[in-house]
Scaffold this motif. Structure first.
Motif, PDB file in Angstrom:
ATOM      1  N   THR A  30       0.833  -1.208   0.000  1.00  0.00           N
ATOM      2  CA  THR A  30       0.000   0.000   0.000  1.00  0.00           C
ATOM      3  C   THR A  30       0.868   1.259   0.000  1.00  0.00           C
ATOM      4  O   THR A  30       0.608   2.217  -0.732  1.00  0.00           O
ATOM      5  CB  THR A  30      -0.935   0.021   1.225  1.00  0.00           C
ATOM      6  N   LYS A  34       0.838   3.956  -2.994  1.00  0.00           N
ATOM      7  CA  LYS A  34       0.384   5.304  -2.657  1.00  0.00           C
ATOM      8  C   LYS A  34       1.476   6.346  -2.772  1.00  0.00           C
ATOM      9  O   LYS A  34       1.206   7.505  -3.138  1.00  0.00           O
ATOM     10  CB  LYS A  34      -0.181   5.305  -1.238  1.00  0.00           C
ATOM     11  N   TYR A  35       2.738   5.969  -2.499  1.00  0.00           N
ATOM     12  CA  TYR A  35       3.806   6.968  -2.473  1.00  0.00           C
ATOM     13  C   TYR A  35       5.003   6.623  -3.359  1.00  0.00           C
ATOM     14  O   TYR A  35       5.476   7.485  -4.100  1.00  0.00           O
ATOM     15  CB  TYR A  35       4.293   7.183  -1.030  1.00  0.00           C
TER      16      TYR A  35
END
Length: 234
Positions: A30, A34-35
């Motif tokens: 995740t 996400k980053y």
């Protein structure tokens, strides 16, 4: 974010090795989605645009245009990426410019990519035979038109392999963003390791995830290079 924090709370030191490995996988993936991946894509795109500008400036006949690009490239290539990251995130606030972690990482990585990629692009442009320039001039093209329509398209094919390597390296370099609190893949690994105290397992798991991403990207790189070779040979 609340859901991700709950995931971390469910991970504790009492878990067995395989169970801990499985439960740690989703938070790290995740964080990567996400980053890590957005940071890589955004920084590389911006850095590539800046690199083209720097490369053209360095090839200019005017010393006034060329000098700033030489200084910028030398300064960035001659200092560690971590120092550049800290200057943007921790140093700029002393000048009244406070930037959030993620934008700070984008700025630092973009500048770093620009410096290294500019040398790749410059070398690719210089590798194009002078006859291509002369042919463009004979049909009435200006230097800028020849550069845009004849030279850069050919140089782009030459620069694909080294630029692909730069992109893959950037994926790994994004782990440094964890030091300025960007909750990317490695930052999640650090948070989980701090809860479970199983540093070896968690960091090996993070290393495997980075390796998988880079391995997949290397396959894509090889496919692009093969396609370009066929295009050139045809």
């Amino acid at each position: 974010m609340f859901l991700l924090n709950n995931m971390l709370l469910t991970i504790d030191a009492t878990m067995g090795g395989w169970e801990l490995f499985k439960n740690s996988l989703l938070p790290m993936i995740t964080g990567g989605i996400k980053y890590t991946i957005p940071l890589t894509l955004i920084a590389f795109t911006i850095g590539l645009a800046l690199a083209l500008l720097l490369a053209i400036m360095r090839l200019s006949n005017s010393s006034i245009v060329r000098a700033p690009s030489v200084v910028i490239v030398s300064a960035v290539r001659g200092t560690p990426l971590l120092v550049q990251l800290f200057i943007v995130f921790y140093g700029l606030p002393s000048l009244g410019m406070t930037i959030d972690p993620f934008p700070s990482a984008i700025i630092a990585f973009s500048i770093n990519v620009a410096a290294y990629a500019s040398e790749i692009i410059r070398a690719s442009i210089l590798s194009i035979p002078k006859g291509q320039w002369e042919a463009a001039y004979t049909i009435g093209m200006t230097r800028n038109t020849a550069l845009r329509r004849i030279i850069i398209p050919q140089a782009a094919r030459v620069s694909v392999p080294p630029l692909s390597n730069t992109f893959i390296s950037l994926v790994k370099d994004t782990s440094l963003a964890s030091l300025i609190l960007v909750t990317e893949l490695f930052r999640k690994a650090q948070e989980i390791a701090a809860v479970t105290y199983d540093f070896m397992l968690i960091y090996i798991e993070a290393a495997i995830l980075y390796w998988v991403v880079c391995f997949l990207l290397s396959i894509v790189q090889q496919a692009i290079e093969t396609r370009l070779e066929r295009h050139v040979s045809s």
